[in-house]
Scaffold this motif. Structure first.
Motif, PDB file in Angstrom:
ATOM      1  N   PRO A   1      -9.648  -1.003 -11.246  1.00  0.00           N
ATOM      2  CA  PRO A   1      -8.343  -0.854 -11.888  1.00  0.00           C
ATOM      3  C   PRO A   1      -7.321  -1.869 -11.377  1.00  0.00           C
ATOM      4  CG  PRO A   1      -8.666   0.832 -10.230  1.00  0.00           C
ATOM      5  CD  PRO A   1      -9.960   0.096 -10.346  1.00  0.00           C
ATOM      6  N   ALA A   2      -6.454  -2.311 -12.278  1.00  0.00           N
ATOM      7  CA  ALA A   2      -5.458  -3.323 -11.932  1.00  0.00           C
ATOM      8  C   ALA A   2      -4.506  -2.877 -10.830  1.00  0.00           C
ATOM      9  CB  ALA A   2      -4.663  -3.708 -13.182  1.00  0.00           C
ATOM     10  N   GLU A   3      -4.194  -1.570 -10.775  1.00  0.00           N
ATOM     11  CA  GLU A   3      -3.170  -1.108  -9.823  1.00  0.00           C
ATOM     12  C   GLU A   3      -3.433  -1.541  -8.390  1.00  0.00           C
ATOM     13  OE1 GLU A   3      -4.470   2.381 -11.777  1.00  0.00           O
ATOM     14  OE2 GLU A   3      -4.102   0.538 -12.892  1.00  0.00           O
ATOM     15  N   LEU A   4      -4.701  -1.425  -7.986  1.00  0.00           N
ATOM     16  CA  LEU A   4      -5.033  -1.791  -6.613  1.00  0.00           C
ATOM     17  C   LEU A   4      -4.709  -3.256  -6.342  1.00  0.00           C
ATOM     18  CD1 LEU A   4      -8.493  -0.069  -6.108  1.00  0.00           C
ATOM     19  CD2 LEU A   4      -6.314   0.552  -5.038  1.00  0.00           C
ATOM     20  N   TRP A   5      -4.946  -4.059  -7.356  1.00  0.00           N
ATOM     21  CA  TRP A   5      -4.722  -5.498  -7.194  1.00  0.00           C
ATOM     22  C   TRP A   5      -3.241  -5.832  -7.256  1.00  0.00           C
ATOM     23  CZ3 TRP A   5      -8.652  -8.922  -6.055  1.00  0.00           C
ATOM     24  CH2 TRP A   5      -9.933  -8.351  -6.055  1.00  0.00           C
ATOM     25  N   HIS A   6      -2.499  -5.035  -7.980  1.00  0.00           N
ATOM     26  CA  HIS A   6      -1.046  -5.210  -7.975  1.00  0.00           C
ATOM     27  C   HIS A   6      -0.497  -4.922  -6.590  1.00  0.00           C
ATOM     28  CE1 HIS A   6      -0.387  -6.159 -12.113  1.00  0.00           C
ATOM     29  NE2 HIS A   6      -0.954  -5.046 -12.566  1.00  0.00           N
ATOM     30  N   ALA A   7      -1.077  -3.901  -5.940  1.00  0.00           N
ATOM     31  CA  ALA A   7      -0.569  -3.475  -4.630  1.00  0.00           C
ATOM     32  C   ALA A   7      -0.658  -4.586  -3.591  1.00  0.00           C
ATOM     33  CB  ALA A   7      -1.327  -2.234  -4.150  1.00  0.00           C
TER      34      ALA A   7
ATOM     35  N   THR B   1     -14.206  -9.702  -5.595  1.00  0.00           N
ATOM     36  CA  THR B   1     -14.422  -9.370  -4.203  1.00  0.00           C
ATOM     37  C   THR B   1     -13.962  -7.920  -4.058  1.00  0.00           C
ATOM     38  OG1 THR B   1     -13.719  -9.862  -1.943  1.00  0.00           O
ATOM     39  CG2 THR B   1     -12.173 -10.408  -3.674  1.00  0.00           C
ATOM     40  N   HIS B   2     -14.148  -7.328  -2.897  1.00  0.00           N
ATOM     41  CA  HIS B   2     -13.939  -5.879  -2.845  1.00  0.00           C
ATOM     42  C   HIS B   2     -13.023  -5.375  -1.734  1.00  0.00           C
ATOM     43  CE1 HIS B   2     -17.210  -6.106  -5.728  1.00  0.00           C
ATOM     44  NE2 HIS B   2     -17.043  -4.848  -6.015  1.00  0.00           N
ATOM     45  N   GLU B   3     -12.138  -6.220  -1.237  1.00  0.00           N
ATOM     46  CA  GLU B   3     -11.213  -5.756  -0.199  1.00  0.00           C
ATOM     47  C   GLU B   3     -10.375  -4.573  -0.679  1.00  0.00           C
ATOM     48  OE1 GLU B   3     -11.402  -9.075  -0.826  1.00  0.00           O
ATOM     49  OE2 GLU B   3     -12.299  -9.721   1.066  1.00  0.00           O
ATOM     50  N   GLU B   4      -9.801  -4.712  -1.859  1.00  0.00           N
ATOM     51  CA  GLU B   4      -8.886  -3.694  -2.366  1.00  0.00           C
ATOM     52  C   GLU B   4      -9.565  -2.331  -2.486  1.00  0.00           C
ATOM     53  OE1 GLU B   4      -8.729  -6.781  -3.216  1.00  0.00           O
ATOM     54  OE2 GLU B   4      -6.621  -7.352  -3.336  1.00  0.00           O
ATOM     55  N   ILE B   5     -10.697  -2.336  -3.147  1.00  0.00           N
ATOM     56  CA  ILE B   5     -11.334  -1.059  -3.445  1.00  0.00           C
ATOM     57  C   ILE B   5     -11.842  -0.385  -2.170  1.00  0.00           C
ATOM     58  CG2 ILE B   5     -13.700  -1.843  -3.948  1.00  0.00           C
ATOM     59  CD1 ILE B   5     -12.237   0.140  -6.594  1.00  0.00           C
ATOM     60  N   THR B   6     -12.318  -1.203  -1.229  1.00  0.00           N
ATOM     61  CA  THR B   6     -12.823  -0.634   0.025  1.00  0.00           C
ATOM     62  C   THR B   6     -11.673  -0.105   0.877  1.00  0.00           C
ATOM     63  OG1 THR B   6     -14.540  -2.323  -0.037  1.00  0.00           O
ATOM     64  CG2 THR B   6     -14.311  -1.085   1.998  1.00  0.00           C
ATOM     65  N   THR B   7     -10.617  -0.886   0.963  1.00  0.00           N
ATOM     66  CA  THR B   7      -9.472  -0.472   1.762  1.00  0.00           C
ATOM     67  C   THR B   7      -8.868   0.812   1.193  1.00  0.00           C
ATOM     68  OG1 THR B   7      -9.040  -2.800   2.165  1.00  0.00           O
ATOM     69  CG2 THR B   7      -7.304  -1.250   2.781  1.00  0.00           C
ATOM     70  N   SER B   8      -8.835   0.857  -0.124  1.00  0.00           N
ATOM     71  CA  SER B   8      -8.305   2.038  -0.776  1.00  0.00           C
ATOM     72  C   SER B   8      -9.171   3.268  -0.477  1.00  0.00           C
ATOM     73  CB  SER B   8      -8.220   1.757  -2.274  1.00  0.00           C
ATOM     74  OG  SER B   8      -8.328   2.928  -3.013  1.00  0.00           O
ATOM     75  N   LEU B   9     -10.460   3.067  -0.460  1.00  0.00           N
ATOM     76  CA  LEU B   9     -11.375   4.162  -0.119  1.00  0.00           C
ATOM     77  C   LEU B   9     -11.095   4.670   1.296  1.00  0.00           C
ATOM     78  CD1 LEU B   9     -14.197   5.670  -0.698  1.00  0.00           C
ATOM     79  CD2 LEU B   9     -15.165   3.839   0.702  1.00  0.00           C
TER      80      LEU B   9
ATOM     81  N   ALA C   1      -0.748  -3.274   2.865  1.00  0.00           N
ATOM     82  CA  ALA C   1      -0.425  -3.235   1.440  1.00  0.00           C
ATOM     83  C   ALA C   1      -0.930  -1.947   0.796  1.00  0.00           C
ATOM     84  CB  ALA C   1      -1.021  -4.441   0.731  1.00  0.00           C
ATOM     85  N   LEU C   2      -2.076  -1.468   1.265  1.00  0.00           N
ATOM     86  CA  LEU C   2      -2.670  -0.290   0.636  1.00  0.00           C
ATOM     87  C   LEU C   2      -2.520   0.954   1.523  1.00  0.00           C
ATOM     88  CD1 LEU C   2      -5.721  -2.209  -0.775  1.00  0.00           C
ATOM     89  CD2 LEU C   2      -4.018  -1.041  -2.169  1.00  0.00           C
ATOM     90  N   ARG C   3      -1.720   0.842   2.543  1.00  0.00           N
ATOM     91  CA  ARG C   3      -1.367   1.947   3.430  1.00  0.00           C
ATOM     92  C   ARG C   3      -2.582   2.605   4.093  1.00  0.00           C
ATOM     93  NH1 ARG C   3       3.227   2.425   4.264  1.00  0.00           N
ATOM     94  NH2 ARG C   3       2.945   4.422   5.327  1.00  0.00           N
ATOM     95  N   ALA C   4      -3.480   1.767   4.569  1.00  0.00           N
ATOM     96  CA  ALA C   4      -4.623   2.292   5.321  1.00  0.00           C
ATOM     97  C   ALA C   4      -4.224   2.396   6.794  1.00  0.00           C
ATOM     98  CB  ALA C   4      -5.841   1.384   5.137  1.00  0.00           C
ATOM     99  N   TYR C   5      -3.601   3.545   7.131  1.00  0.00           N
ATOM    100  CA  TYR C   5      -3.101   3.780   8.488  1.00  0.00           C
ATOM    101  C   TYR C   5      -3.941   4.853   9.168  1.00  0.00           C
ATOM    102  CZ  TYR C   5       1.093   1.071   7.420  1.00  0.00           C
ATOM    103  OH  TYR C   5       1.968   0.061   7.094  1.00  0.00           O
TER     104      TYR C   5
ATOM    105  N   PRO D   1      -1.536   0.521  11.290  1.00  0.00           N
ATOM    106  CA  PRO D   1      -2.428  -0.005  10.253  1.00  0.00           C
ATOM    107  C   PRO D   1      -3.778  -0.390  10.869  1.00  0.00           C
ATOM    108  CG  PRO D   1      -0.855  -1.697  10.897  1.00  0.00           C
ATOM    109  CD  PRO D   1      -0.486  -0.445  11.663  1.00  0.00           C
ATOM    110  N   MET D   2      -4.831  -0.142  10.139  1.00  0.00           N
ATOM    111  CA  MET D   2      -6.147  -0.570  10.633  1.00  0.00           C
ATOM    112  C   MET D   2      -6.197  -2.090  10.619  1.00  0.00           C
ATOM    113  SD  MET D   2      -8.486   2.134   8.624  1.00  0.00           S
ATOM    114  CE  MET D   2      -7.798   3.743   8.253  1.00  0.00           C
ATOM    115  N   VAL D   3      -6.959  -2.616  11.554  1.00  0.00           N
ATOM    116  CA  VAL D   3      -7.090  -4.070  11.640  1.00  0.00           C
ATOM    117  C   VAL D   3      -8.447  -4.449  11.048  1.00  0.00           C
ATOM    118  CG1 VAL D   3      -7.062  -6.057  13.178  1.00  0.00           C
ATOM    119  CG2 VAL D   3      -5.633  -4.064  13.670  1.00  0.00           C
TER     120      VAL D   3
END
Length: 566
Positions: free
Chosen positions: A76-82, A109-117, A419-423, A433-435
């Motif tokens: 989904p586009a939203e993750l990439w907007h974030a 690539t899959h940074e967004e989707i993984t980080t969001s997970l 950006a995706l609030r993975a804390y 934030p995770m590193v």
RNA sequence: CGGGGCGUAGCGCAGUUUGGUCAGCGCGCCUGCCUUGGGAGCAGGAGGUCGGCGGUUCAAAUCCGCCCGCCCCGACCA
């Protein structure tokens, strides 16, 4: 597998679409067919190789603590907007809409989707570090797909993402991956070289590329024959030069009609190119900056962009140049240049009595000196390193080479987690934030790179570890088929992967195809040595050949496979 | 996106300049004979809207226009 029932469409001639050895051979040997520019069908032989490469990767990733997952390709586009990358990725991203008009992309690539997970599931430092990976198709609408599967628009890539509590944890994860990569590529039979690299749009500071040296490679690297320094030229540093101590001469204007290029100015004024100062104007984030570089050097735009802290950098057009400098292209110089940031390469800073454009048509200035005639906003290393330049570590002459980038490891930091609030909450209950790190391997590209490194004029020479089959049995006529079948059953039951050429073809055809396909061990069964009660074994690499009785074949084959690290 | 090249049978190509027995060649494929240690030989055969659309013409693979696709160089690029 019997060839009569296999889908291995070999070709006698090379299709016109192919240019480089790996591409030509994959088409001819029946591994690959094109579906569209940069998009390919992988035939059974390829699939077997790819599975083996992926298996090696899985073993090493698992050994390093990775866990495999399967992620969406449609994202989904939203993750990439974030993360801002919906815009940053530009035309390279394949985009689509669903029936409701909602926007998606095919994951490049899959940074967004993984980080969001991870953002949704991981709360505590106790759950870290976490290393997740996937091996899947990725999509990039490359401006220019080329070289077969080396730069495709659809390709298989392994990506691992590491999530750590802090920089120290990240560095440990990074080290693990760096070492795992070395093992993966060497197990695939590849000679790779890790080089310092630029991280580009993905972000982060520390990154290495794993490069396979090859003439068709798109990466240009330099490496030191004396120490361990190796870097992509995008990143490679220059040794600062000592300041030229020559006495400063008075500034002088020279009439240089029509002399716009370095060569023209150099020959017109009879001054060596290394004494000239090139003033290159760039537009960056709405601002015009001037990059000063010695006449005999090339600007490294990647370095300049990094220093400016931008991704947006393009050469200024003629109109802008005229407006900013008051002179047409070819006569720009730093003296008297207003409202423009001056980024001066250290090579220019060290120069005494240089020659630069006068910001006036048909005129150049002689004896230009930094500090006296103009003030830099910044002195930096912004030039492109080339073979022959001194190594930044030890000073010896660097060597230049081209290579195929098969993998890259990055220390990303917190760009995506913030950006995706993975804390997560640390021991003190503090939210952090995770590193992150990310670590990619181009699987399909790796297959091509192996062929680039392992072939001869007759065909592919697969390393045992990723060969589609271990053994190719070639009976030369009908009379030998029965024995061939017997050997086939015997070897197969020992877990050896065998391709049997049971086709009704003449010997020459079978030999040519066997060489082309490149299976490591060939067993030839023909009347010639059968009359002595023997069959022939031969390594495709040419390293060994011999004759032996059929009942000793299995043991010998097992020995050969073991010695080749299959 | 700029520059260059290409598109005719599964693959490699000729034919296009100069429109008219040009639908051709080699390889591969099918049938038969023959042959069998490095892409054999003979005979017979199948297979093509000449990338697409439109135009010019009595007539177009060939000339003109538009479009599509592919490759190479460059720009671009985890």
């Amino acid at each position: 597998m019997r060839m009569t029932s296999s889908f291995i469409p070999t070709l006698r001639e090379t299709p016109a679409e192919a240019e480089i050895p790996s591409h030509k051979l994959m088409l001819r040997a029946g591994f690959l067919r094109r579906a569209a520019a940069g998009i390919y069908t992988y035939l059974p032989l390829s699939q077997r190789v790819l599975k083996k490469i992926m298996q090696i990767i899985r073993e090493e990733m698992d050994a390093a603590g990775g866990q495999e997952i399967l992620l969406p390709i449609v994202q989904p586009a939203e993750l990439w907007h974030a993360t801002g990358r919906w815009a940053d990725y530009g035309d390279e991203m394949f985009r689509l809409k669903d029936r409701h008009g909602r926007e998606f992309c095919l994951g490049p690539t899959h940074e967004e989707i993984t980080t969001s997970l991870v953002q949704g599931e991981v709360r505590s430092y106790r759950q870290l570090p976490l290393l997740l990976y996937q091996i899947q198709n990725k999509y990039r609408d490359e401006v220019r797909p080329r070289f077969g599967i080396i730069r495709g628009r659809e390709f298989i890539m392994k990506d691992l993402y590491s999530f750590d509590q802090d920089q120290r944890g990240l560095e440990e994860s990074y080290q693990k991956m760096y070492q795992a990569y070395g093992r993966i590529f060497s197990r695939c039979g590849l000679e790779t070289r890790p080089v310092l690299a630029d991280s580009g749009a993905i972000g982060g500071n520390v990154t290495h590329e794993f490069v396979v040296l090859a003439d068709c490679g798109e990466a240009i690297i330099v490496y030191c024959p004396e120490c361990d320094y190796a870097a992509n030229v995008e990143r490679a540093e220059c040794r600062p030069q000592p300041k030229d101590g020559t006495e400063l001469l008075p500034l002088e204007k020279a009439f240089t009609p029509g002399a716009k290029t370095i060569e023209q100015v150099s020959s017109f004024l009879d001054v060596a190119p290394e004494r000239l100062i090139k003033t290159l104007l760039y537009k960056s984030d709405g601002e015009v900056v001037a990059a000063l570089i010695r006449g005999d050097h090339e600007l490294n735009e990647v370095k300049l962009a990094r220093i400016l802290g931008t991704l947006e950098l393009e050469p200024a057009d003629e109109e802008t140049i005229l407006q900013v400098t008051g002179a047409p292209v070819g006569f720009c110089g730093p003296v008297g240049l207003k409202n423009v940031r001056l980024i001066v390469d250290q090579g220019v800073a060290a120069l005494a009595n240089g020659v630069a454009g006068a910001n006036e048509e048909d005129a150049h200035l002689l004896n230009v000196n930094m500090g006296r005639d103009y003030e830099p906003d910044l002195v930096a290393d912004i030039r492109l390193v080339k073979g022959g330049d001194p190594c930044p570590q030890c000073g010896n002459a660097l060597l230049g080479a081209r290579g195929i980038e098969v993998g890259q490891v990055f220390q990303l930091g917190t760009k995506y987690s913030e950006a995706l609030r993975a804390y997560y909450l640390d021991e003190n209950g503090e939210e952090k934030p995770m590193v992150m790190g990310c670590y990619g391997i181009g699987v399909t590209r790796t297959m091509a790179a192996v062929i680039e490194q392992h072939h001869d004029e007759h065909g592919i020479i697969w390393p045992m570890s990723i060969a589609p089959f271990h053994v190719h049995i070639v009976p030369l006529g009908d009379k030998e088929l029965a024995l061939a079948e017997e050997l086939y059953d015997q070897l197969t039951s020992c877990g050896i992967e065998v391709l049997l050429d049971d086709r009704d073809e003449r010997p020459g055809v079978k030999f040519k195809d066997a060489d082309l396909i490149g299976i490591p061990i060939r067993i030839t069964i023909g009347s010639r040595s059968l009359s002595e009660g023997k069959v022939e074994l031969k390594l495709r690499s040419g390293d060994w050949e011999g004759k032996l009785p059929p009942d000793e074949v299995c043991a010998k084959v097992q020995e050969l496979i073991a010695s080749k690290g299959a």
